[in-house]
Design an enzyme around this catalytic site. Structure first.
Site, PDB file in Angstrom:
ATOM      1  N   SER A 111       0.832  -1.194   0.000  1.00  0.00           N
ATOM      2  CA  SER A 111       0.000   0.000   0.000  1.00  0.00           C
ATOM      3  C   SER A 111       0.876   1.257   0.000  1.00  0.00           C
ATOM      4  O   SER A 111       1.722   1.417  -0.875  1.00  0.00           O
ATOM      5  CB  SER A 111      -0.959  -0.043   1.194  1.00  0.00           C
ATOM      6  OG  SER A 111      -1.949   0.948   1.099  1.00  0.00           O
TER       7      SER A 111
ATOM      8  N   ASP B 211      -8.568  -5.077  -5.893  1.00  0.00           N
ATOM      9  CA  ASP B 211      -8.200  -4.018  -4.954  1.00  0.00           C
ATOM     10  C   ASP B 211      -9.067  -2.791  -5.214  1.00  0.00           C
ATOM     11  O   ASP B 211      -9.061  -2.237  -6.307  1.00  0.00           O
ATOM     12  CB  ASP B 211      -6.719  -3.671  -5.141  1.00  0.00           C
ATOM     13  CG  ASP B 211      -6.221  -2.630  -4.159  1.00  0.00           C
ATOM     14  OD1 ASP B 211      -7.010  -2.165  -3.304  1.00  0.00           O
ATOM     15  OD2 ASP B 211      -5.022  -2.283  -4.231  1.00  0.00           O
TER      16      ASP B 211
ATOM     17  N   HIS C 278      -7.026  -5.675  -1.257  1.00  0.00           N
ATOM     18  CA  HIS C 278      -5.906  -4.754  -1.038  1.00  0.00           C
ATOM     19  C   HIS C 278      -4.850  -5.313  -0.093  1.00  0.00           C
ATOM     20  O   HIS C 278      -3.663  -5.272  -0.396  1.00  0.00           O
ATOM     21  CB  HIS C 278      -6.443  -3.426  -0.497  1.00  0.00           C
ATOM     22  CG  HIS C 278      -5.392  -2.363  -0.369  1.00  0.00           C
ATOM     23  ND1 HIS C 278      -4.712  -1.857  -1.457  1.00  0.00           N
ATOM     24  CD2 HIS C 278      -4.890  -1.712   0.724  1.00  0.00           C
ATOM     25  CE1 HIS C 278      -3.838  -0.941  -1.046  1.00  0.00           C
ATOM     26  NE2 HIS C 278      -3.927  -0.836   0.263  1.00  0.00           N
TER      27      HIS C 278
END
Length: 453
Positions: free
Chosen positions: A273, A365, A399
């Site tokens: 991320s 995601d 994600h």
């Protein structure tokens, strides 16, 4: 080995379903009542291998013996995180003709998952508290998992036939944990138990800050020296990340390269991320970054300015009108960031890097467009004569691609957005992605940092 520790069970605070003996519950054989077969107590035992403890990323062998032939049973598992939040899963099974149930051979007939899933009772866990993510805060203490075998196919109504507790650890025996306070650097270094030197990795997490160590501690058990690096909202570091100065990360690189137990000369980066975005920036501006794994990262600056010396990368624009609401009342922000092909000044200059990259991408995601970012990074690298990166895409993965067996976090609070958003993903394919990604990144780092195939 049959797990049997009541002391651990009490300490876990999980035992909410009574205290009858679970090691050997005996009784008469099945009885026939009006054409319907019922099963009374049996001499059931629940066996785990490894027995009483294992590392979190290790598979477990779960077997129930001493059941009646073809007896229907429900298995359930539960654990509590450090904040007391309960996670649990259950599945319905049927014993074989010999009264044995081996989760490696028997498919789940229903419950939290179906099919042949030997580790489903772990990865399919769901939080009792909605939108709660399982995050290990203290790697020096294990998660304590309670497993139970219940008669019949009612997850809350069947008589308990057997029970076991199992510790899932985040530090393999002998792994060393070394807190780091060097100049401005705030981190924890994990070293393998054997003598060094070791290939070295810097590990970065995303928005929220703090110091998360569980990925670094697990990787140290695989032969790497791994530094879990905090960069905001920890100790005396800045409380916010309005500006990310790469000089701080340069200090961390220099510290690790100078450590007597690291192999060098190049360093590996692992980031998820926001940590993946910062890893790309580090590889673009700093020397000595040999290999980088980017898990669902952005190729543009997001939410803050990135600076190195006299260079500044502004964040991409927010497209508030692109935010959508899901049927569950969650925000979907996947379209809410302007493309770095439009906001060109926000594109991280990856073409300057001499790093070998591996992008791990969840194709579902919804935090942002991870696959698009990975492919645009690849295009820019190749357009400037750099090595084509490897991109591995995982269908229906969300994600947070974590180490194996972490439950999917498909939605939760996003601190930059200030609201609950959907992160995407489906439990089964996401668990498959995590297992493969964990092996892929280890193979990649061993090859790039040590020359091992």
């Amino acid at each position: 080995m049959v797990a049997s520790s009541f002391a651990v069970l009490r300490a876990s605070r999980l035992c909410q379903w009574g205290w009858k003996s679970w090691t050997q519950l005996s009784g008469p054989p099945p009885l026939s009542t009006g054409g319907r077969t019922t099963f009374a107590r049996t001499n059931a035992t629940l066996s785990l291998e490894p027995g009483s403890r294992s590392c979190w990323d290790e598979p477990l062998s779960i077997t129930v013996r001493g059941l009646a032939p073809e007896q229907p049973v429900t298995l359930r598992a539960a654990l509590r995180d450090e904040k007391g939040a309960l996670f649990r899963a259950h599945a319905r099974y049927r014993a074989d003709a010999g009264g044995e149930l081996d989760l490696a051979r028997a498919p789940a007939l229903g419950g939290s998952f179906t099919g042949l899933e030997p580790m489903g009772l772990i990865w399919a866990m769901e939080p009792e508290r909605p939108l709660w993510r399982l995050v290990k805060r203290d790697v020096q203490k294990p998660y304590v998992v309670e497993l139970e075998v219940l008669d019949g196919h009612e997850p809350d109504g069947g008589q308990r036939l057997a029970q076991a507790v199992h510790e899932r650890h985040f530090m393999a025996p002998g792994v060393r944990r070394v807190p780091v306070r060097d100049g401005r650097v705030r981190a924890t270094l994990f070293l393998p138990p054997e003598p060094g030197p070791f290939p070295e990795i810097i590990d970065l997490f995303g928005v929220g800050g703090g110091l998360l160590e569980y990925r670094a501690s697990l990787l140290a058990g695989k032969g790497f020296a791994v530094m879990a690096l905090a960069y905001y909202n920890y100790d005396d570091l800045p409380k916010t990340m309005e500006t990310m100065r790469i000089e701080y990360f340069e200090e961390a690189v220099n510290y690790l390269r100078g450590h007597p137990e690291v192999k060098g000369p190049g360093i590996g980066l692992l980031g998820i991320s926001k940590g993946g975005e910062l890893g790309l920036a580090m590889a673009s501006f700093l020397k000595g970054i040999t290999a980088a794994v980017v898990i669902n990262g952005s190729v543009a600056a997001v939410g803050n300015t990135v600076c190195y010396k006299d260079e500044t990368i502004p964040p991409v624009s927010l497209l508030r009108d692109k935010v959508k609401m899901t049927k569950d009342g969650l925000l979907d922000v996947v379209e809410a960031l302007q493309s770095p092909l439009v906001d060109k000044k926000s594109f991280i200059p990856v073409e300057r890097s001499d790093t070998t990259f591996l992008f791990l991408v969840g194709q579902d995601d919804h935090n942002w467009k991870s696959e698009f970012y990975a492919r645009e990074a690849s295009k820019r690298l190749q357009a400037h004569g750099k090595e084509k990166p490897q991109i591995i895409c995982y269908p229906e993965a969300g994600h947070y691609i974590e180490p194996p067996y972490f439950p999917l976090c498909s939605a939760g609070m996003h601190l930059l957005v200030g609201a609950n958003i959907t992160f995407g993903g489906e439990p089964k394919p996401h668990s498959v992605a995590q297992l493969d990604a964990w092996q892929q990144l280890q193979t990649f780092f061993h090859k790039q940092l040590s020359g091992k195939s």
